[in-house]
Write a protein that holds these residues in place. Sequence first.
Motif, PDB file in Angstrom:
ATOM      1  N   ASP A 142       1.125  -1.186   0.236  1.00 31.80           N
ATOM      2  CA  ASP A 142       0.475   0.351  -0.384  1.00 31.80           C
ATOM      3  C   ASP A 142       1.263   1.185   0.179  1.00 31.80           C
ATOM      4  O   ASP A 142       0.424   2.225  -1.038  1.00 31.80           O
ATOM      5  N   GLU A 143       2.241   1.143   0.488  1.00 32.07           N
ATOM      6  CA  GLU A 143       3.062   2.365   0.951  1.00 32.07           C
ATOM      7  C   GLU A 143       3.336   3.195  -0.050  1.00 32.07           C
ATOM      8  O   GLU A 143       3.555   3.082  -0.736  1.00 32.07           O
ATOM      9  N   LEU A 144       4.397   1.710  -0.820  1.00 27.80           N
ATOM     10  CA  LEU A 144       3.863   1.601  -2.480  1.00 27.80           C
ATOM     11  C   LEU A 144       3.557   2.411  -3.074  1.00 27.80           C
ATOM     12  O   LEU A 144       3.592   3.439  -4.610  1.00 27.80           O
ATOM     13  N   LYS A 145       1.919   2.173  -3.367  1.00 23.76           N
ATOM     14  CA  LYS A 145       1.361   2.502  -4.255  1.00 23.76           C
ATOM     15  C   LYS A 145       1.050   3.863  -4.183  1.00 23.76           C
ATOM     16  O   LYS A 145       1.026   4.293  -5.376  1.00 23.76           O
ATOM     17  N   ARG A 146       0.890   4.122  -2.677  1.00 30.16           N
ATOM     18  CA  ARG A 146       0.884   5.774  -2.619  1.00 30.16           C
ATOM     19  C   ARG A 146       1.582   6.525  -3.203  1.00 30.16           C
ATOM     20  O   ARG A 146       1.711   7.643  -3.499  1.00 30.16           O
ATOM     21  N   THR A 147       3.427   5.853  -2.824  1.00 29.99           N
ATOM     22  CA  THR A 147       4.148   6.562  -3.666  1.00 29.99           C
ATOM     23  C   THR A 147       4.663   6.779  -4.607  1.00 29.99           C
ATOM     24  O   THR A 147       4.293   7.828  -5.495  1.00 29.99           O
ATOM     25  N   LEU A 148       4.069   6.150  -5.353  1.00 26.84           N
ATOM     26  CA  LEU A 148       4.333   5.489  -7.238  1.00 26.84           C
ATOM     27  C   LEU A 148       3.104   6.794  -7.094  1.00 26.84           C
ATOM     28  O   LEU A 148       3.238   7.475  -8.613  1.00 26.84           O
ATOM     29  N   GLU A 149       1.564   6.995  -6.348  1.00 23.97           N
ATOM     30  CA  GLU A 149       0.896   6.866  -7.147  1.00 23.97           C
ATOM     31  C   GLU A 149       1.343   8.782  -6.881  1.00 23.97           C
ATOM     32  O   GLU A 149       0.716   9.685  -7.525  1.00 23.97           O
ATOM     33  N   ALA A 150       1.438   9.271  -6.201  1.00 24.41           N
ATOM     34  CA  ALA A 150       1.931  10.757  -5.892  1.00 24.41           C
ATOM     35  C   ALA A 150       3.300  11.205  -6.999  1.00 24.41           C
ATOM     36  O   ALA A 150       3.638  12.328  -6.320  1.00 24.41           O
ATOM     37  N   MET A 151       3.972  10.133  -7.702  1.00 21.28           N
ATOM     38  CA  MET A 151       5.092  10.834  -8.540  1.00 21.28           C
ATOM     39  C   MET A 151       4.883  11.497  -9.720  1.00 21.28           C
ATOM     40  O   MET A 151       3.315  11.472 -10.152  1.00 21.28           O
ATOM     41  N   GLU A 152       5.011  12.123 -10.130  1.00 19.12           N
ATOM     42  CA  GLU A 152       4.951  13.714 -10.524  1.00 19.12           C
ATOM     43  C   GLU A 152       5.442  13.717 -11.500  1.00 19.12           C
ATOM     44  O   GLU A 152       6.684  14.002 -12.163  1.00 19.12           O
ATOM     45  N   ILE A 153       5.181  12.596 -12.359  1.00 23.30           N
ATOM     46  CA  ILE A 153       5.374  11.391 -14.111  1.00 23.30           C
ATOM     47  C   ILE A 153       6.005  12.405 -14.332  1.00 23.30           C
ATOM     48  O   ILE A 153       6.249  12.061 -15.700  1.00 23.30           O
ATOM     49  N   ASP A 154       5.615  13.713 -15.410  1.00 21.87           N
ATOM     50  CA  ASP A 154       5.840  13.819 -16.732  1.00 21.87           C
ATOM     51  C   ASP A 154       7.747  14.401 -16.302  1.00 21.87           C
ATOM     52  O   ASP A 154       7.842  14.818 -16.831  1.00 21.87           O
ATOM     53  N   TYR A 155       8.256  14.072 -14.746  1.00 18.39           N
ATOM     54  CA  TYR A 155       9.644  14.575 -15.015  1.00 18.39           C
ATOM     55  C   TYR A 155      10.139  13.586 -15.012  1.00 18.39           C
ATOM     56  O   TYR A 155      11.789  13.650 -14.953  1.00 18.39           O
ATOM     57  N   TYR A 156       9.695  12.060 -15.824  1.00 18.81           N
ATOM     58  CA  TYR A 156      10.115  10.763 -15.493  1.00 18.81           C
ATOM     59  C   TYR A 156      10.288  10.602 -16.987  1.00 18.81           C
ATOM     60  O   TYR A 156       9.476  10.521 -17.801  1.00 18.81           O
ATOM     61  N   LYS A 157      11.353   9.947 -17.019  1.00 21.00           N
ATOM     62  CA  LYS A 157      11.839   8.992 -18.571  1.00 21.00           C
ATOM     63  C   LYS A 157      10.410   7.947 -19.112  1.00 21.00           C
ATOM     64  O   LYS A 157       9.669   7.468 -17.782  1.00 21.00           O
TER      65      LYS A 157
END
Length: 173
Positions: A142-157
Amino acid sequence: MAITNEILKQTFSEGGAQEIYQEIKAASDFLGFAKKYALNDDHMIARSALWGLTKATDKELAALHELLNELIEQAMHTDNSSVRRLTLNIIERLKMSEDELRTDFLDFCFEHMVSIEEYSGIQTLCMKLAYRMCTFYPELMDELKRTLEAMEIDYYKPAIRCLRKRILSGKYK
């Protein structure tokens, strides 16, 4: 070619890494080689040794399982990004059980998978390893999924975006 520190300090191509692997395979001493060279304090030696080891099959790499903690320490503490990436690659290919879960390594993986300053290869390996460790405990997943959901995805490759999407959709492993 007899493998020595001096040989491993050279800059290698893909072919050179294959030659190193063939030497290790011929000697049937993956563990001894890793102890002597892959965990070396000289990042040039460690990098070449690790690169050669990445050519091994998962079955051959299984001999390195007893070095899991030393490899984790190296990945977390090296200042060399190539050594970190190659070490994480090997760790990711080793079996890991629930009782081998290290919270300091999980924290390291969480930190490096979201760090936009980190190389994408290291980010993806950290994300894969975090996922594997979190599968042992639902609350960690659950913590992993929350962390992934919080990522500002536009900044990643794209590789990070794709892996993130696969994990969140339940399509990863």
